[in-house]
Design a protein around this motif. Sequence first.
Motif, PDB file in Angstrom:
ATOM      1  N   THR A  38       0.864  -1.180   0.000  1.00  0.00           N
ATOM      2  CA  THR A  38       0.000   0.000   0.000  1.00  0.00           C
ATOM      3  C   THR A  38       0.903   1.234   0.000  1.00  0.00           C
ATOM      4  O   THR A  38       2.044   1.172   0.461  1.00  0.00           O
ATOM      5  N   ILE A  39       0.378   2.332  -0.523  1.00  0.00           N
ATOM      6  CA  ILE A  39       1.071   3.624  -0.456  1.00  0.00           C
ATOM      7  C   ILE A  39       0.042   4.669  -0.044  1.00  0.00           C
ATOM      8  O   ILE A  39      -1.044   4.746  -0.616  1.00  0.00           O
ATOM      9  N   ALA A  40       0.413   5.467   0.953  1.00  0.00           N
ATOM     10  CA  ALA A  40      -0.451   6.559   1.404  1.00  0.00           C
ATOM     11  C   ALA A  40       0.433   7.682   1.942  1.00  0.00           C
ATOM     12  O   ALA A  40       1.543   7.436   2.420  1.00  0.00           O
ATOM     13  N   LEU A  41      -0.076   8.893   1.880  1.00  0.00           N
ATOM     14  CA  LEU A  41       0.642  10.022   2.455  1.00  0.00           C
ATOM     15  C   LEU A  41       0.681   9.842   3.964  1.00  0.00           C
ATOM     16  O   LEU A  41      -0.321   9.490   4.589  1.00  0.00           O
ATOM     17  N   GLY A  42       1.831  10.058   4.553  1.00  0.00           N
ATOM     18  CA  GLY A  42       2.020   9.840   5.980  1.00  0.00           C
ATOM     19  C   GLY A  42       1.105  10.665   6.867  1.00  0.00           C
ATOM     20  O   GLY A  42       0.905  10.319   8.030  1.00  0.00           O
ATOM     21  N   GLN A  43       0.518  11.726   6.347  1.00  0.00           N
ATOM     22  CA  GLN A  43      -0.396  12.547   7.154  1.00  0.00           C
ATOM     23  C   GLN A  43      -1.609  11.743   7.593  1.00  0.00           C
ATOM     24  O   GLN A  43      -2.277  12.114   8.550  1.00  0.00           O
ATOM     25  N   THR A  44      -1.886  10.645   6.905  1.00  0.00           N
ATOM     26  CA  THR A  44      -3.008   9.804   7.312  1.00  0.00           C
ATOM     27  C   THR A  44      -2.657   8.986   8.547  1.00  0.00           C
ATOM     28  O   THR A  44      -3.530   8.439   9.202  1.00  0.00           O
ATOM     29  N   ALA A  45      -1.363   8.903   8.892  1.00  0.00           N
ATOM     30  CA  ALA A  45      -0.931   8.149  10.064  1.00  0.00           C
ATOM     31  C   ALA A  45      -1.149   8.977  11.322  1.00  0.00           C
ATOM     32  O   ALA A  45      -0.601  10.054  11.466  1.00  0.00           O
ATOM     33  N   LYS A  46      -1.930   8.464  12.209  1.00  0.00           N
ATOM     34  CA  LYS A  46      -2.212   9.166  13.454  1.00  0.00           C
ATOM     35  C   LYS A  46      -1.340   8.633  14.585  1.00  0.00           C
ATOM     36  O   LYS A  46      -1.551   8.946  15.738  1.00  0.00           O
ATOM     37  N   SER A  47      -0.371   7.829  14.226  1.00  0.00           N
ATOM     38  CA  SER A  47       0.511   7.212  15.212  1.00  0.00           C
ATOM     39  C   SER A  47       1.274   8.271  16.000  1.00  0.00           C
ATOM     40  O   SER A  47       1.855   9.190  15.427  1.00  0.00           O
ATOM     41  N   ALA A  48       1.276   8.134  17.285  1.00  0.00           N
ATOM     42  CA  ALA A  48       2.018   9.063  18.135  1.00  0.00           C
ATOM     43  C   ALA A  48       3.517   8.941  17.903  1.00  0.00           C
ATOM     44  O   ALA A  48       4.263   9.877  18.145  1.00  0.00           O
ATOM     45  N   LYS A  49       3.957   7.789  17.412  1.00  0.00           N
ATOM     46  CA  LYS A  49       5.378   7.562  17.176  1.00  0.00           C
ATOM     47  C   LYS A  49       5.866   8.243  15.901  1.00  0.00           C
ATOM     48  O   LYS A  49       7.054   8.404  15.692  1.00  0.00           O
ATOM     49  N   ALA A  50       4.954   8.615  15.032  1.00  0.00           N
ATOM     50  CA  ALA A  50       5.338   9.238  13.772  1.00  0.00           C
ATOM     51  C   ALA A  50       5.600  10.725  13.996  1.00  0.00           C
ATOM     52  O   ALA A  50       4.764  11.438  14.531  1.00  0.00           O
ATOM     53  N   THR A  51       6.779  11.160  13.571  1.00  0.00           N
ATOM     54  CA  THR A  51       7.106  12.577  13.704  1.00  0.00           C
ATOM     55  C   THR A  51       6.355  13.379  12.651  1.00  0.00           C
ATOM     56  O   THR A  51       5.919  12.835  11.628  1.00  0.00           O
ATOM     57  N   GLU A  53       7.643  15.465  10.703  1.00  0.00           N
ATOM     58  CA  GLU A  53       8.464  15.416   9.498  1.00  0.00           C
ATOM     59  C   GLU A  53       8.166  14.151   8.694  1.00  0.00           C
ATOM     60  O   GLU A  53       8.016  14.198   7.478  1.00  0.00           O
ATOM     61  N   ALA A  54       8.061  13.000   9.363  1.00  0.00           N
ATOM     62  CA  ALA A  54       7.783  11.738   8.678  1.00  0.00           C
ATOM     63  C   ALA A  54       6.409  11.749   8.028  1.00  0.00           C
ATOM     64  O   ALA A  54       6.205  11.137   6.981  1.00  0.00           O
ATOM     65  N   LYS A  55       5.470  12.473   8.628  1.00  0.00           N
ATOM     66  CA  LYS A  55       4.109  12.520   8.078  1.00  0.00           C
ATOM     67  C   LYS A  55       4.030  13.306   6.776  1.00  0.00           C
ATOM     68  O   LYS A  55       3.039  13.237   6.074  1.00  0.00           O
ATOM     69  N   ALA A  56       5.083  14.050   6.435  1.00  0.00           N
ATOM     70  CA  ALA A  56       5.102  14.832   5.195  1.00  0.00           C
ATOM     71  C   ALA A  56       5.430  13.961   3.979  1.00  0.00           C
ATOM     72  O   ALA A  56       5.268  14.406   2.849  1.00  0.00           O
ATOM     73  N   PHE A  57       5.898  12.731   4.207  1.00  0.00           N
ATOM     74  CA  PHE A  57       6.292  11.831   3.126  1.00  0.00           C
ATOM     75  C   PHE A  57       5.241  10.742   2.916  1.00  0.00           C
ATOM     76  O   PHE A  57       4.409  10.493   3.783  1.00  0.00           O
ATOM     77  N   TYR A  58       5.349  10.077   1.765  1.00  0.00           N
ATOM     78  CA  TYR A  58       4.506   8.912   1.521  1.00  0.00           C
ATOM     79  C   TYR A  58       5.072   7.720   2.278  1.00  0.00           C
ATOM     80  O   TYR A  58       6.284   7.587   2.439  1.00  0.00           O
ATOM     81  N   TRP A  59       4.166   6.856   2.729  1.00  0.00           N
ATOM     82  CA  TRP A  59       4.530   5.632   3.433  1.00  0.00           C
ATOM     83  C   TRP A  59       4.077   4.453   2.594  1.00  0.00           C
ATOM     84  O   TRP A  59       2.963   4.441   2.061  1.00  0.00           O
ATOM     85  N   MET A  60       4.929   3.455   2.496  1.00  0.00           N
ATOM     86  CA  MET A  60       4.603   2.244   1.745  1.00  0.00           C
ATOM     87  C   MET A  60       4.622   1.056   2.714  1.00  0.00           C
ATOM     88  O   MET A  60       5.620   0.829   3.389  1.00  0.00           O
ATOM     89  N   ASN A  61       3.522   0.343   2.789  1.00  0.00           N
ATOM     90  CA  ASN A  61       3.462  -0.873   3.598  1.00  0.00           C
ATOM     91  C   ASN A  61       3.834  -2.057   2.722  1.00  0.00           C
ATOM     92  O   ASN A  61       3.306  -2.205   1.611  1.00  0.00           O
ATOM     93  N   LEU A  62       4.738  -2.897   3.245  1.00  0.00           N
ATOM     94  CA  LEU A  62       5.187  -4.080   2.513  1.00  0.00           C
ATOM     95  C   LEU A  62       5.189  -5.288   3.440  1.00  0.00           C
ATOM     96  O   LEU A  62       5.606  -5.197   4.597  1.00  0.00           O
ATOM     97  N   LYS A  63       4.751  -6.412   2.908  1.00  0.00           N
ATOM     98  CA  LYS A  63       4.794  -7.662   3.658  1.00  0.00           C
ATOM     99  C   LYS A  63       6.258  -8.071   3.802  1.00  0.00           C
ATOM    100  O   LYS A  63       7.069  -7.816   2.916  1.00  0.00           O
ATOM    101  N   CYS A  64       6.591  -8.717   4.930  1.00  0.00           N
ATOM    102  CA  CYS A  64       7.983  -9.044   5.192  1.00  0.00           C
ATOM    103  C   CYS A  64       8.071 -10.259   6.108  1.00  0.00           C
ATOM    104  O   CYS A  64       7.204 -10.465   6.966  1.00  0.00           O
ATOM    105  N   ASP A  65       9.107 -11.053   5.928  1.00  0.00           N
ATOM    106  CA  ASP A  65       9.398 -12.134   6.854  1.00  0.00           C
ATOM    107  C   ASP A  65       9.551 -11.514   8.246  1.00  0.00           C
ATOM    108  O   ASP A  65      10.239 -10.491   8.384  1.00  0.00           O
TER     109      ASP A  65
END
Length: 131
Positions: A38-51, A53-65
Amino acid sequence: MRDEQAQIYLLSKPFSTLDYPFGEEVKVFRVKNKMFATIALGQTAKSAKATDEAKAFYWMNLKCDPHEALILRDIFPSVIAGYHMNKAQWNSVILDGSIPQGEIERMIDNSFDLVVSKLTKKVQETIKIYL
């Protein structure tokens, strides 16, 4: 890697499709109807851990071992536990330019391969013809 480059690479995978089941702000990439990114703009992340600055970028979710997911989080500050995903099996990659393009492509390849490995053998063989 910017979000446009990531999208082009994701859609270059065999049988890859793009849809928006969670609304226009979240791009979902699937192979044979199974989500692998998935790809979404980080501003959609309401995570308290997200700075902010990080919310200004796109975030990509990827499946991983699960083991590799932890290692990648230790190596790259821009790789965090998957936002709104199973945190053991998904990573969120913040596309802020700090991770080399080749490494992001490798993560995408691994996500795609993990999802394909759960499909039926017949479907796997069909996909492998194009790899």
